[in-house]
Write a protein that holds these residues in place. Structure first.
Motif, PDB file in Angstrom:
ATOM      1  N   GLN A 187      -1.373   5.191 -11.421  1.00 50.24           N
ATOM      2  CA  GLN A 187      -1.112   6.211 -11.007  1.00 50.24           C
ATOM      3  C   GLN A 187      -0.466   6.082  -9.631  1.00 50.24           C
ATOM      4  OE1 GLN A 187      -4.932   7.887  -9.902  1.00 50.24           O
ATOM      5  NE2 GLN A 187      -3.855   9.102  -8.818  1.00 50.24           N
ATOM      6  N   VAL A 188      -0.406   5.273  -8.015  1.00 55.09           N
ATOM      7  CA  VAL A 188       0.417   4.835  -7.299  1.00 55.09           C
ATOM      8  C   VAL A 188       1.995   5.116  -7.338  1.00 55.09           C
ATOM      9  CG1 VAL A 188       0.786   3.359  -4.619  1.00 55.09           C
ATOM     10  CG2 VAL A 188      -1.595   4.032  -5.884  1.00 55.09           C
ATOM     11  N   TYR A 189       2.393   4.175  -8.604  1.00 62.30           N
ATOM     12  CA  TYR A 189       3.575   3.700  -8.994  1.00 62.30           C
ATOM     13  C   TYR A 189       4.113   5.299  -8.850  1.00 62.30           C
ATOM     14  CZ  TYR A 189       7.670   2.484 -10.912  1.00 62.30           C
ATOM     15  OH  TYR A 189       8.979   1.817 -11.647  1.00 62.30           O
ATOM     16  N   LEU A 190       3.290   6.040  -9.925  1.00 66.01           N
ATOM     17  CA  LEU A 190       3.876   7.112 -10.476  1.00 66.01           C
ATOM     18  C   LEU A 190       4.003   7.762  -9.025  1.00 66.01           C
ATOM     19  CD1 LEU A 190       2.078   7.794 -14.200  1.00 66.01           C
ATOM     20  CD2 LEU A 190       4.663   7.150 -13.531  1.00 66.01           C
ATOM     21  N   GLU A 191       3.504   7.875  -8.510  1.00 65.48           N
ATOM     22  CA  GLU A 191       3.027   9.358  -7.604  1.00 65.48           C
ATOM     23  C   GLU A 191       4.212   9.080  -6.424  1.00 65.48           C
ATOM     24  OE1 GLU A 191      -0.678   9.296  -6.488  1.00 65.48           O
ATOM     25  OE2 GLU A 191      -1.179  10.690  -7.794  1.00 65.48           O
ATOM     26  N   ASP A 192       4.262   8.034  -6.272  1.00 69.81           N
ATOM     27  CA  ASP A 192       5.873   7.356  -5.708  1.00 69.81           C
ATOM     28  C   ASP A 192       6.275   7.596  -5.427  1.00 69.81           C
ATOM     29  OD1 ASP A 192       4.333   5.308  -4.259  1.00 69.81           O
ATOM     30  OD2 ASP A 192       5.013   3.396  -4.323  1.00 69.81           O
ATOM     31  N   GLN A 193       6.817   7.739  -7.362  1.00 70.21           N
ATOM     32  CA  GLN A 193       8.467   8.041  -7.289  1.00 70.21           C
ATOM     33  C   GLN A 193       8.398   9.476  -7.409  1.00 70.21           C
ATOM     34  OE1 GLN A 193       8.991   7.282 -11.507  1.00 70.21           O
ATOM     35  NE2 GLN A 193       9.344   5.360 -11.194  1.00 70.21           N
TER      36      GLN A 193
ATOM     37  N   GLY B  53       0.969  -7.145  11.756  1.00 67.47           N
ATOM     38  CA  GLY B  53      -0.478  -8.292  11.302  1.00 67.47           C
ATOM     39  C   GLY B  53      -0.302  -9.002   9.481  1.00 67.47           C
ATOM     40  N   SER B  54      -1.345  -9.270   9.451  1.00 69.57           N
ATOM     41  CA  SER B  54      -1.614  -9.083   7.760  1.00 69.57           C
ATOM     42  C   SER B  54      -1.917  -8.513   6.488  1.00 69.57           C
ATOM     43  CB  SER B  54      -2.616 -10.797   7.804  1.00 69.57           C
ATOM     44  OG  SER B  54      -3.503 -10.621   7.684  1.00 69.57           O
ATOM     45  N   LYS B  55      -0.937  -8.519   5.928  1.00 66.58           N
ATOM     46  CA  LYS B  55      -1.794  -7.225   5.056  1.00 66.58           C
ATOM     47  C   LYS B  55      -3.066  -7.582   4.065  1.00 66.58           C
ATOM     48  CE  LYS B  55       3.492  -6.800   2.672  1.00 66.58           C
ATOM     49  NZ  LYS B  55       3.337  -7.406   1.590  1.00 66.58           N
ATOM     50  N   THR B  56      -3.629  -7.770   4.651  1.00 66.54           N
ATOM     51  CA  THR B  56      -4.783  -8.612   3.899  1.00 66.54           C
ATOM     52  C   THR B  56      -5.593  -8.353   5.117  1.00 66.54           C
ATOM     53  OG1 THR B  56      -4.627 -10.550   2.908  1.00 66.54           O
ATOM     54  CG2 THR B  56      -6.882 -10.352   3.454  1.00 66.54           C
ATOM     55  N   ALA B  57      -5.208  -8.156   6.368  1.00 60.09           N
ATOM     56  CA  ALA B  57      -5.958  -7.823   7.480  1.00 60.09           C
ATOM     57  C   ALA B  57      -5.559  -5.957   7.707  1.00 60.09           C
ATOM     58  CB  ALA B  57      -5.614  -7.770   8.674  1.00 60.09           C
ATOM     59  N   LEU B  58      -4.771  -4.841   7.206  1.00 57.23           N
ATOM     60  CA  LEU B  58      -4.697  -3.982   6.632  1.00 57.23           C
ATOM     61  C   LEU B  58      -5.543  -3.115   5.653  1.00 57.23           C
ATOM     62  CD1 LEU B  58      -3.415  -1.410   7.937  1.00 57.23           C
ATOM     63  CD2 LEU B  58      -1.477  -1.595   6.373  1.00 57.23           C
TER      64      LEU B  58
ATOM     65  N   LEU C  81      -0.888   4.810   4.882  1.00 57.32           N
ATOM     66  CA  LEU C  81      -1.290   3.963   5.870  1.00 57.32           C
ATOM     67  C   LEU C  81       0.138   3.086   5.424  1.00 57.32           C
ATOM     68  CD1 LEU C  81      -4.352   2.940   6.887  1.00 57.32           C
ATOM     69  CD2 LEU C  81      -2.823   4.121   8.091  1.00 57.32           C
ATOM     70  N   GLU C  82       0.654   2.595   4.549  1.00 62.42           N
ATOM     71  CA  GLU C  82       1.742   2.349   3.979  1.00 62.42           C
ATOM     72  C   GLU C  82       2.685   2.831   4.526  1.00 62.42           C
ATOM     73  OE1 GLU C  82       1.116   0.101   0.165  1.00 62.42           O
ATOM     74  OE2 GLU C  82       1.415   1.820   0.688  1.00 62.42           O
ATOM     75  N   VAL C  83       2.813   4.145   4.165  1.00 59.73           N
ATOM     76  CA  VAL C  83       4.408   4.600   4.738  1.00 59.73           C
ATOM     77  C   VAL C  83       4.114   4.981   6.148  1.00 59.73           C
ATOM     78  CG1 VAL C  83       5.064   7.480   4.718  1.00 59.73           C
ATOM     79  CG2 VAL C  83       4.405   6.563   2.527  1.00 59.73           C
ATOM     80  N   THR C  84       2.480   4.890   7.094  1.00 58.31           N
ATOM     81  CA  THR C  84       2.944   5.329   8.385  1.00 58.31           C
ATOM     82  C   THR C  84       3.311   3.980   8.983  1.00 58.31           C
ATOM     83  OG1 THR C  84       0.925   7.202   8.365  1.00 58.31           O
ATOM     84  CG2 THR C  84       1.469   5.727   9.990  1.00 58.31           C
TER      85      THR C  84
ATOM     86  N   VAL D 132       4.831  -0.960   5.582  1.00 60.56           N
ATOM     87  CA  VAL D 132       4.520  -1.927   4.800  1.00 60.56           C
ATOM     88  C   VAL D 132       3.768  -2.142   3.787  1.00 60.56           C
ATOM     89  CG1 VAL D 132       2.267  -1.542   5.640  1.00 60.56           C
ATOM     90  CG2 VAL D 132       2.765  -3.838   5.499  1.00 60.56           C
ATOM     91  N   ASP D 133       4.414  -2.530   2.466  1.00 63.36           N
ATOM     92  CA  ASP D 133       4.110  -2.071   1.057  1.00 63.36           C
ATOM     93  C   ASP D 133       2.562  -2.843   0.848  1.00 63.36           C
ATOM     94  OD1 ASP D 133       3.793  -2.176  -1.388  1.00 63.36           O
ATOM     95  OD2 ASP D 133       5.545  -3.487  -1.852  1.00 63.36           O
ATOM     96  N   LEU D 134       1.731  -2.910   1.341  1.00 61.82           N
ATOM     97  CA  LEU D 134      -0.030  -3.045   0.542  1.00 61.82           C
ATOM     98  C   LEU D 134       0.409  -4.063  -0.694  1.00 61.82           C
ATOM     99  CD1 LEU D 134      -2.127  -0.798   2.107  1.00 61.82           C
ATOM    100  CD2 LEU D 134      -1.439  -2.888   2.687  1.00 61.82           C
ATOM    101  N   GLY D 135       1.120  -3.640  -1.935  1.00 63.43           N
ATOM    102  CA  GLY D 135       1.308  -4.284  -3.163  1.00 63.43           C
ATOM    103  C   GLY D 135      -0.116  -4.000  -4.255  1.00 63.43           C
ATOM    104  N   ASP D 136      -0.302  -4.515  -4.928  1.00 66.20           N
ATOM    105  CA  ASP D 136      -1.687  -4.812  -5.175  1.00 66.20           C
ATOM    106  C   ASP D 136      -3.093  -4.846  -4.673  1.00 66.20           C
ATOM    107  OD1 ASP D 136      -3.662  -4.506  -7.193  1.00 66.20           O
ATOM    108  OD2 ASP D 136      -2.956  -6.372  -8.407  1.00 66.20           O
ATOM    109  N   PHE D 137      -3.404  -4.329  -3.253  1.00 66.54           N
ATOM    110  CA  PHE D 137      -3.934  -4.276  -3.005  1.00 66.54           C
ATOM    111  C   PHE D 137      -5.424  -4.013  -3.309  1.00 66.54           C
ATOM    112  CE2 PHE D 137      -3.394   0.544  -3.678  1.00 66.54           C
ATOM    113  CZ  PHE D 137      -4.861   1.000  -3.193  1.00 66.54           C
ATOM    114  N   TYR D 138      -5.742  -3.629  -4.570  1.00 62.81           N
ATOM    115  CA  TYR D 138      -7.368  -3.629  -4.679  1.00 62.81           C
ATOM    116  C   TYR D 138      -7.517  -5.455  -5.672  1.00 62.81           C
ATOM    117  CZ  TYR D 138     -10.917  -2.617  -8.548  1.00 62.81           C
ATOM    118  OH  TYR D 138     -12.178  -2.596  -8.893  1.00 62.81           O
ATOM    119  N   HIS D 139      -6.558  -5.986  -5.825  1.00 60.43           N
ATOM    120  CA  HIS D 139      -6.492  -7.176  -6.201  1.00 60.43           C
ATOM    121  C   HIS D 139      -7.114  -7.767  -4.788  1.00 60.43           C
ATOM    122  CE1 HIS D 139      -5.946 -11.607  -7.479  1.00 60.43           C
ATOM    123  NE2 HIS D 139      -5.473 -11.513  -6.700  1.00 60.43           N
ATOM    124  N   THR D 140      -6.624  -7.254  -3.884  1.00 64.97           N
ATOM    125  CA  THR D 140      -6.950  -8.432  -2.190  1.00 64.97           C
ATOM    126  C   THR D 140      -8.396  -7.940  -2.116  1.00 64.97           C
ATOM    127  OG1 THR D 140      -4.172  -8.232  -1.913  1.00 64.97           O
ATOM    128  CG2 THR D 140      -5.886  -8.703   0.124  1.00 64.97           C
ATOM    129  N   PHE D 141      -8.526  -7.008  -2.230  1.00 63.05           N
ATOM    130  CA  PHE D 141      -9.967  -6.468  -2.080  1.00 63.05           C
ATOM    131  C   PHE D 141     -11.126  -7.505  -2.546  1.00 63.05           C
ATOM    132  CE2 PHE D 141     -13.859  -3.778  -2.742  1.00 63.05           C
ATOM    133  CZ  PHE D 141     -14.200  -3.455  -1.439  1.00 63.05           C
TER     134      PHE D 141
END
Length: 278
Positions: free
Chosen positions: A172-178, A197-202, A229-232, A235-244
């Motif tokens: 969904q994020v990929y499609l909405e990005d497009q 800072g680190s992506k994990t921190a964000l 926050l990525e756009v602002t 930064v590209d957070l990638g698979d943020f759910y996996h990091t969480f």
């Protein structure tokens, strides 16, 4: 078990990052990555079948929390490959219609699995032994056809469904990005702040803001907060759910960045208080 899994995932993540930097083709990249994921799953399966689980609790944890993270990547990249190869030529309304149709597919999956979404999203556990223990399938539990076609020694009735939920969030994020690509580029042009800072921190901050409900009276979607926050902050957070999920799995200091923010602010206040008293 978890140590081997973490090593396997870390190596996979590193290889995917390398490929992402080397391959800038949305069709070629998924093909390369899918091979890596299949290899990782194959090694994990071999380890599980050889070592087994020490108890039912460990088995549930593996099929509910661990395996779906890797399997979701396979579902995600396979979906991206299909989306890109079937994408029609053209711009504007043609592309928008195509992407809207793909988003509608995700919505149908959500609607068809609403009860399980609720169970999974609320971290419920009362059906875990039916959902995430091998050999305990029940046709009445809305099983995916996928389950009947796989090796039941390495599959439960609902580990694929969890992976599908994780993957669909990313798709969904990929499609909405497009859809928002042009608008996002304009925002990037005017943005003067870069997250260093680190992506994990964000990501830790993203989930804290989401949990606190500080946007739109608590109605803002986690993906929208992350994307904003990525756009602002460029930064590209990638698979943020996996990091969480990795943050949740920490044994100690699960909110490392938030704790450091609090300490830094208190120290700053203390320093200013000292200056003002002299």
């Amino acid at each position: 078990m978890e140590k081997y899994y973490n090593e396997c995932v870390q190596k996979l993540e590193e290889k995917i990052k390398e490929l992402t930097l080397e391959v800038d083709d949305p069709i070629l990249l998924p093909q390369e990555v899918i091979g890596l994921i299949i290899d990782c799953l194959s090694k994990l399966k071999e380890f599980v079948l050889k070592q087994g689980f020490k108890d039912k609790k460990e088995e549930i944890y593996f099929f509910k929390k661990l395996k779906p993270v890797i399997l979701s990547k396979l579902i995600y990249y396979n979906a991206i490959y299909k989306i890109e190869t079937k994408k029609p030529y053209g711009k504007g309304k043609t592309i928008k219609k195509y992407i809207d149709n793909e988003l509608a597919k995700l919505k149908r999956f959500f609607d068809n699995n609403l009860e399980f979404y609720k169970y999974y999203r609320t971290n419920s556990t009362y059906l875990d032994e039916r959902y995430f223990v091998r050999g305990g399938y029940d046709v009445r539990l809305s099983l995916d056809t996928y389950y009947f076609e796989t090796d039941h020694n390495f599959t439960t009735s609902h580990d694929y469904k969890v992976a599908k939920i994780i993957a669909n969030d990313l798709i969904q994020v990929y499609l909405e990005d497009q859809l928002n690509n042009k608008n996002q580029k304009k925002v990037f042009d005017y943005s003067s702040l870069n997250w260093t800072g680190s992506k994990t921190a964000l990501i830790e901050l993203v989930y804290a803001l989401y949990s606190q409900g500080v946007f739109d009276n608590g109605n803002a979607d986690i993906k929208l907060i992350a994307k904003t926050l990525e756009v602002t902050f460029n930064v590209d957070l990638g698979d943020f759910y996996h990091t969480f999920m990795e943050l949740k799995a920490r044994k100690i200091n699960r909110t490392k960045f938030l704790d450091s923010l609090r300490d830094a602010l208190i120290n700053k206040m203390d320093e200013e208080d000292e200056v003002n008293t002299h």
